[in-house]
Write a protein that holds these residues in place. Structure first.
Motif, short mmCIF file in Angstrom:
data_model
loop_
_atom_site.label_atom_id
_atom_site.label_comp_id
_atom_site.label_asym_id
_atom_site.label_seq_id
_atom_site.Cartn_x
_atom_site.Cartn_y
_atom_site.Cartn_z
N UNK A 238 1.00 -1.27 0.21
CA UNK A 238 -0.16 -0.03 -0.14
C UNK A 238 0.88 1.14 -0.22
N UNK A 239 1.93 1.15 0.75
CA UNK A 239 2.79 2.47 0.67
C UNK A 239 3.49 2.51 -0.71
N UNK A 240 4.16 1.63 -1.41
CA UNK A 240 4.71 1.80 -2.35
C UNK A 240 3.64 2.35 -3.57
N UNK A 241 2.36 1.88 -3.48
CA UNK A 241 1.66 2.59 -4.50
C UNK A 241 1.13 3.62 -4.14
N UNK A 242 0.76 3.85 -2.72
CA UNK A 242 0.52 5.32 -2.33
C UNK A 242 1.34 6.49 -2.74
N UNK A 243 2.69 6.24 -2.53
CA UNK A 243 3.67 7.21 -2.66
C UNK A 243 4.19 7.28 -4.17
N UNK A 244 4.22 6.14 -4.91
CA UNK A 244 4.79 6.34 -6.14
C UNK A 244 3.86 6.31 -7.20
N UNK A 245 2.53 5.71 -6.92
CA UNK A 245 1.69 5.79 -8.19
C UNK A 245 1.48 7.18 -8.82
N UNK A 379 10.24 -3.91 -11.31
CA UNK A 379 10.51 -4.77 -10.54
C UNK A 379 9.86 -4.77 -9.22
N UNK A 380 9.70 -3.59 -8.97
CA UNK A 380 8.80 -3.70 -7.52
C UNK A 380 7.25 -3.79 -7.58
N UNK A 381 6.85 -3.72 -8.77
CA UNK A 381 5.37 -4.09 -8.96
C UNK A 381 5.39 -5.56 -8.87
N UNK A 382 6.25 -6.33 -9.63
CA UNK A 382 6.32 -7.71 -9.59
C UNK A 382 6.74 -8.53 -8.09
#
Length: 417
Positions: A238-245, A379-382
């Motif tokens: 959730x934090x990867x998506x929330x910050x980098x989206x 890479x982070x998505x996968x």
């Protein structure tokens, strides 16, 4: 061990359900709503200061790690002295951190304000502390539902605050927007007074445990370890998506308005998801709810990466992820209370959340680090997909029944089993 009997439940004063939910939900709305929009600051801050994305990402990664480190201590103090004092202190730290974030002119200063200070503030103003009050003040048969209501409020805060923060950045500048949010954080203080627990209401049924005994029991229990593993994955995703989206969409030629709408949709649909998860947790094994959430997240991310990236694919993905976003929170915390009881609920919830924040640290930092190294977030998505499958499997064997304690009759009833 203190085995003196606590006051009978009928003699213990408690806060009304309405008061607990209104004040708790409003606090979570503010604290989670403010932080949900931090990704909107990535581009203006890095462009204005001349910093890399990794520098910004590192500050928010430290924020999540600081939040996680301080969470158990904040929970421990809330269990011992009551939530109100911790919430007031957290609100003041939040306001200070936001104000200093606006004036930090170096990456190190930004790391201290946006990272360390706001992380400490969030440990005292979010779920672990508020859920401790709910666990102690709400009857066991309504506990999972009440936690779902509070989490839904936090989701509504995300939906409400993202467009507000985007408007503030566009019309007042990113620094003034942070000053406005600092003032908003102070509204937590009067709300915290509404969660001041009556004397004796924090007493738990059954024999009391020391902090050391509670920690030894929890960390030696397999199901607690598995819950922590699953929550680690939740934080990463959730934090990867929330910050980098927002930056991911901008890199692919989509407008900032699409990113704002995406974050708002996540918050809006998470109102549905968190409430539904809390309600389902009253009627079916919570471990199945958690496994389904993690599995569906992986499926959603996989499909998102396979279809053409358009505004509508983003909106659909955001709606689906919104339903799954914080829906892990009510069942995870309800399981902790169900297994161990409520005496040390805030502290144990803080330790589970610490694992969430380690995942958050890695998700937000690796997002920036690997982007700068490869020019892509692929890479982070996968990795997020693979971790979701791992969390699905980790939650299936969790035992939800009250832990057996020698010489503690009525333990199951105390836990709400």
């Amino acid at each position: 061990m203190d085995t003196s009997p606590p006051a009978p439940a009928a003699e213990r004063k408690t806060l009304s359900l309405r008061q607990v939910l209104l004040c708790g939900a409003a606090i979570v709305t503010l604290s989670m709503g403010i932080r949900h929009g931090f990704g909107l600051w990535l581009t203006p801050v890095t462009m204005d200061r001349g910093w890399t994305r990794e520098a910004f990402s590192l500050a928010l990664a430290v924020q999540n790690l600081s939040w996680g480190f301080a969470g158990p201590m904040a929970g421990m103090l809330a269990d011992r002295f009551g939530a109100m004092r911790i919430l007031v202190g957290g609100a003041l730290l939040y306001a200070a951190g936001l104000a200093l974030m606006a004036v930090s002119s170096t990456a190190a200063g930004f790391l201290g304000s946006a990272g360390l200070l706001i992380g400490l503030a969030q440990s005292g103003t979010t779920y672990a502390v508020v859920y401790g009050v709910i666990a102690r003040q709400v009857a066991p048969e309504r506990r999972s539902w009440a936690m779902g209501v509070a989490a839904a409020a936090g989701s509504f805060g995300q939906f409400l605050m993202v467009p507000v923060e985007n408007w503030l950045i566009g019309h007042t500048g990113w620094q003034n927007a942070l000053f406005v949010l600092a003032i908003a954080a102070c509204l937590i203080i009067p709300l915290a007074i509404g969660l001041r627990e009556p004397a004796g209401s924090r007493a738990a049924s059954g024999p009391h445990q020391s902090i050391g005994e509670a920690l030894k029991e929890a960390f030696g229990y397999r199901s607690f370890q598995l819950l922590m593993l699953g929550y680690f994955v939740c934080g990463f995703q959730v934090v990867f998506i929330g910050v980098h989206m927002p930056s991911y969409l901008k890199d692919h030629g989509l407008s900032p308005q699409v990113a704002t709408a995406a974050l708002a949709l996540i918050g809006l649909f998470n109102v549905i998801g968190t409430y539904a998860a809390g309600t389902l947790g009253q009627h079916m094994p919570k471990r199945y709810v958690l496994s389904a959430i993690y599995g569906l997240r992986s499926i959603a991310i996989f499909i998102f990466l396979q279809v053409p990236l358009t505004p509508w694919s983003v909106y659909v993905f955001s709606a689906v992820m919104g339903v799954l976003w914080l829906s892990t929170v009510p069942p995870t915390n309800a399981i902790v209370a169900q297994i161990f009881g409520v005496q040390h609920m805030s502290m144990l919830g803080g330790f589970v959340f610490f694992s969430h924040q380690i995942g958050s640290f890695l998700g937000v930092w690796l997002g920036g680090k690997l982007y700068d190294a490869t020019g892509s977030y692929d890479v982070v998505w996968w990795l997020a997909i693979a971790l979701g499958v791992m969390a699905l499997l980790a939650n299936l064997p969790v035992r939800e029944g009250a832990i057996a304690r020698p010489g503690a009759p009525g333990r199951a009833a105390a836990a709400g089993i």
